[in-house]
Design a protein around this motif. Structure first.
Motif, PDB file in Angstrom:
ATOM      1  N   VAL A  10       1.353  -2.268  -3.701  1.00  0.00           N
ATOM      2  CA  VAL A  10       0.878  -1.584  -2.494  1.00  0.00           C
ATOM      3  C   VAL A  10       1.578  -2.156  -1.265  1.00  0.00           C
ATOM      4  O   VAL A  10       2.012  -1.408  -0.375  1.00  0.00           O
ATOM      5  N   ASP A  11       1.710  -3.463  -1.207  1.00  0.00           N
ATOM      6  CA  ASP A  11       2.383  -4.084  -0.068  1.00  0.00           C
ATOM      7  C   ASP A  11       3.843  -3.622   0.013  1.00  0.00           C
ATOM      8  O   ASP A  11       4.343  -3.310   1.099  1.00  0.00           O
ATOM      9  N   ASP A  12       4.501  -3.542  -1.137  1.00  0.00           N
ATOM     10  CA  ASP A  12       5.906  -3.124  -1.150  1.00  0.00           C
ATOM     11  C   ASP A  12       6.082  -1.699  -0.633  1.00  0.00           C
ATOM     12  O   ASP A  12       7.001  -1.407   0.138  1.00  0.00           O
ATOM     13  N   VAL A  13       5.204  -0.800  -1.052  1.00  0.00           N
ATOM     14  CA  VAL A  13       5.375   0.588  -0.622  1.00  0.00           C
ATOM     15  C   VAL A  13       4.994   0.753   0.848  1.00  0.00           C
ATOM     16  O   VAL A  13       5.628   1.518   1.588  1.00  0.00           O
ATOM     17  N   ARG A  14       4.003   0.009   1.311  1.00  0.00           N
ATOM     18  CA  ARG A  14       3.605   0.117   2.705  1.00  0.00           C
ATOM     19  C   ARG A  14       4.627  -0.530   3.646  1.00  0.00           C
ATOM     20  O   ARG A  14       4.747  -0.132   4.797  1.00  0.00           O
ATOM     21  N   MET A  15       5.374  -1.502   3.122  1.00  0.00           N
ATOM     22  CA  MET A  15       6.411  -2.151   3.924  1.00  0.00           C
ATOM     23  C   MET A  15       7.766  -1.463   3.782  1.00  0.00           C
ATOM     24  O   MET A  15       8.752  -1.915   4.370  1.00  0.00           O
ATOM     25  N   GLY A  16       7.814  -0.382   3.018  1.00  0.00           N
ATOM     26  CA  GLY A  16       9.040   0.385   2.900  1.00  0.00           C
ATOM     27  C   GLY A  16      10.027  -0.122   1.860  1.00  0.00           C
ATOM     28  O   GLY A  16      11.156   0.367   1.776  1.00  0.00           O
ATOM     29  N   ARG A  17       9.598  -1.078   1.036  1.00  0.00           N
ATOM     30  CA  ARG A  17      10.488  -1.596   0.004  1.00  0.00           C
ATOM     31  C   ARG A  17      10.498  -0.723  -1.242  1.00  0.00           C
ATOM     32  O   ARG A  17      11.422  -0.802  -2.069  1.00  0.00           O
ATOM     33  N   ALA A  18       9.476   0.103  -1.413  1.00  0.00           N
ATOM     34  CA  ALA A  18       9.357   0.985  -2.580  1.00  0.00           C
ATOM     35  C   ALA A  18       8.946   2.367  -2.117  1.00  0.00           C
ATOM     36  O   ALA A  18       8.339   2.534  -1.058  1.00  0.00           O
ATOM     37  N   GLY A  19       9.274   3.381  -2.924  1.00  0.00           N
ATOM     38  CA  GLY A  19       8.968   4.752  -2.557  1.00  0.00           C
ATOM     39  C   GLY A  19       7.594   5.219  -3.001  1.00  0.00           C
ATOM     40  O   GLY A  19       7.043   6.166  -2.445  1.00  0.00           O
ATOM     41  N   ALA A  20       7.026   4.561  -4.020  1.00  0.00           N
ATOM     42  CA  ALA A  20       5.725   4.953  -4.554  1.00  0.00           C
ATOM     43  C   ALA A  20       5.211   3.841  -5.453  1.00  0.00           C
ATOM     44  O   ALA A  20       5.975   2.984  -5.911  1.00  0.00           O
ATOM     45  N   VAL A  21       3.917   3.869  -5.701  1.00  0.00           N
ATOM     46  CA  VAL A  21       3.280   2.948  -6.639  1.00  0.00           C
ATOM     47  C   VAL A  21       2.992   3.703  -7.931  1.00  0.00           C
ATOM     48  O   VAL A  21       2.410   4.794  -7.909  1.00  0.00           O
ATOM     49  N   VAL A  22       3.408   3.125  -9.052  1.00  0.00           N
ATOM     50  CA  VAL A  22       3.056   3.645 -10.374  1.00  0.00           C
ATOM     51  C   VAL A  22       2.321   2.519 -11.087  1.00  0.00           C
ATOM     52  O   VAL A  22       2.821   1.389 -11.146  1.00  0.00           O
ATOM     53  N   THR A  23       1.140   2.806 -11.611  1.00  0.00           N
ATOM     54  CA  THR A  23       0.320   1.742 -12.190  1.00  0.00           C
ATOM     55  C   THR A  23       0.183   1.888 -13.694  1.00  0.00           C
ATOM     56  O   THR A  23      -0.118   2.959 -14.196  1.00  0.00           O
ATOM     57  N   ASN A  24       0.389   0.787 -14.394  1.00  0.00           N
ATOM     58  CA  ASN A  24       0.091   0.725 -15.824  1.00  0.00           C
ATOM     59  C   ASN A  24      -1.410   0.534 -16.025  1.00  0.00           C
ATOM     60  O   ASN A  24      -2.120   0.101 -15.110  1.00  0.00           O
ATOM     61  N   PRO A  25      -1.926   0.834 -17.213  1.00  0.00           N
ATOM     62  CA  PRO A  25      -3.378   0.781 -17.442  1.00  0.00           C
ATOM     63  C   PRO A  25      -3.946  -0.630 -17.325  1.00  0.00           C
ATOM     64  O   PRO A  25      -3.335  -1.607 -17.760  1.00  0.00           O
ATOM     65  N   ILE A  26      -5.123  -0.711 -16.731  1.00  0.00           N
ATOM     66  CA  ILE A  26      -5.862  -1.966 -16.643  1.00  0.00           C
ATOM     67  C   ILE A  26      -7.041  -1.916 -17.615  1.00  0.00           C
ATOM     68  O   ILE A  26      -7.455  -0.841 -18.055  1.00  0.00           O
ATOM     69  N   ALA A  27      -7.558  -3.097 -17.939  1.00  0.00           N
ATOM     70  CA  ALA A  27      -8.773  -3.196 -18.758  1.00  0.00           C
ATOM     71  C   ALA A  27      -9.912  -3.579 -17.824  1.00  0.00           C
ATOM     72  O   ALA A  27     -10.032  -4.746 -17.421  1.00  0.00           O
ATOM     73  N   LYS A  28     -10.744  -2.622 -17.464  1.00  0.00           N
ATOM     74  CA  LYS A  28     -11.775  -2.900 -16.463  1.00  0.00           C
ATOM     75  C   LYS A  28     -12.763  -3.959 -16.939  1.00  0.00           C
ATOM     76  O   LYS A  28     -13.238  -4.779 -16.141  1.00  0.00           O
TER      77      LYS A  28
END
Length: 337
Positions: free
Chosen positions: A109-127
């Motif tokens: 999230v920090d990377d995309v908000r700072m312009g280092r990435a174009g989007a966030v893609v998330t792998n599955p978490i175990a809640k």
């Protein structure tokens, strides 16, 4: 005017003991065949190398910064360190699992908000693993909304499940059916559909989105004989939405909304609770549906499946949904570049 530089996608590690690392490696191995957008994994280089060895994958891994990911992507799987080591074995979450997974999400999230990435893609978490470590959010979606807060204001996250054949949005998400009935209001329907309509225009390129709104009760209440929410909750919301100029039709009986001919009549189906929306899309697009979070100040997509502990580390995990999530994130990012 020169074209803006291509920004890579920031891909999170997910639960280290799950199939996230496996499908990440499998997706990268198909990068040329499928012309995948460049991405980098936020995680632990040594851990990913170990998992690649476990599944017999011939993959070169490069420890890079986000700014180096695009140039590295063709020849190596770029891994950007988060500072949290992962030590969990396949299907064996350990004390490193939650810190590694959460650090990866925060940094993406920090990377995309700072312009280092174009989007966030998330792998599955175990809640369940995260809950044992003190995680207090119902799921990924709500955690991302908190990370997206600006000036103390948390945006309303809207969960869309998207595939080329069907897109669905549940108005109420990760709550019991009883609680969903308590949460369902005209205002919540209106705010959800407004976000859906705006993002279908801005990020999916649909000039005039057609949105189908389900009823809550069997047969959409059968004129009040099977329930009154269609008349007292959903119909008032539809009136507001139509006054906004949004093409919203309903309330429609949920049991007749999802056959092929019906799907041709709308761009997205908005349903009243989780299973009403997710059962149909997981029936028609189980392998290639993508979880998209709308309403955030950045793009976020995710494969529409869980950690699959039973096949983690075996090399049997299907990367199709992650591949679809990467492709959709790249397409959405291109619309705003």
């Amino acid at each position: 005017m020169a074209n803006a530089p291509i920004k890579p996608l920031a891909l999170t590690l997910g639960e280290p003991a799950g199939i996230g690392p496996d499908i990440t490696i499998a997706a990268w191995l198909r990068r040329r065949e499928l012309n995948l957008p460049a991405f980098y994994l936020l995680g632990d280089e040594a851990f990913i190398a170990q998992r690649a060895k476990a599944i017999g994958a011939d993959v070169r891994i490069a420890a890079v910064s986000a700014s180096e990911a695009v140039s590295a992507f063709a020849e190596a799987l770029p891994v950007v360190a988060t500072g949290e080591r992962a030590t969990a074995g396949p299907a064996k979450p350990d004390a490193s699992s939650a810190p590694a997974a959460l650090a990866s999400i925060r940094q993406a999230v920090d990377d995309v908000r700072m312009g280092r990435a174009g989007a966030v893609v998330t792998n599955p978490i175990a809640k369940s693993v995260l809950y044992r470590a003190g995680f207090r959010h119902p799921g990924h979606t709500e955690f991302l909304a908190e990370l997206a807060a600006q000036n103390g204001r948390v945006p309303q996250p809207v969960m869309m499940l998207w595939s080329p054949r069907l897109a669905v949005v549940p108005v109420t998400i990760h709550v019991s059916l009883r609680e969903a009935l308590n949460q369902l209001t005209s205002d919540l329907i209106v705010s959800t559909v407004r976000i859906v309509a705006a993002e279908l225009k801005a990020r999916f390129g649909i000039a005039r989105p057609r949105i189908a709104i389900s009823g809550l009760n069997p047969h959409a209440g059968e004129d009040g004989s099977l329930g009154h929410e269609e008349q007292t909750v959903i119909a008032p919301a539809l009136k507001v939405l139509r006054n906004d100029g949004i093409e919203a039709k309903g309330p429609l009986p949920a049991d007749t909304m999802f056959h092929e001919a019906a799907r041709a009549g709308y761009d997205c189906a908005v349903c009243m609770y989780h299973d009403q929306a997710l059962i149909p899309i997981k029936t028609v697009a189980f392998d290639d549906a993508v979880n998209v979070t709308l309403g955030l100040p950045f793009i976020r997509t995710s494969p529409d499946h869980g950690t699959a502990f039973d096949i983690a580390g075996t090399g049997k995990a299907n990367p199709s949904s992650l591949i679809a999530a990467l492709q959709l994130a790249g397409r959405m990012a291109a619309t705003q570049s």
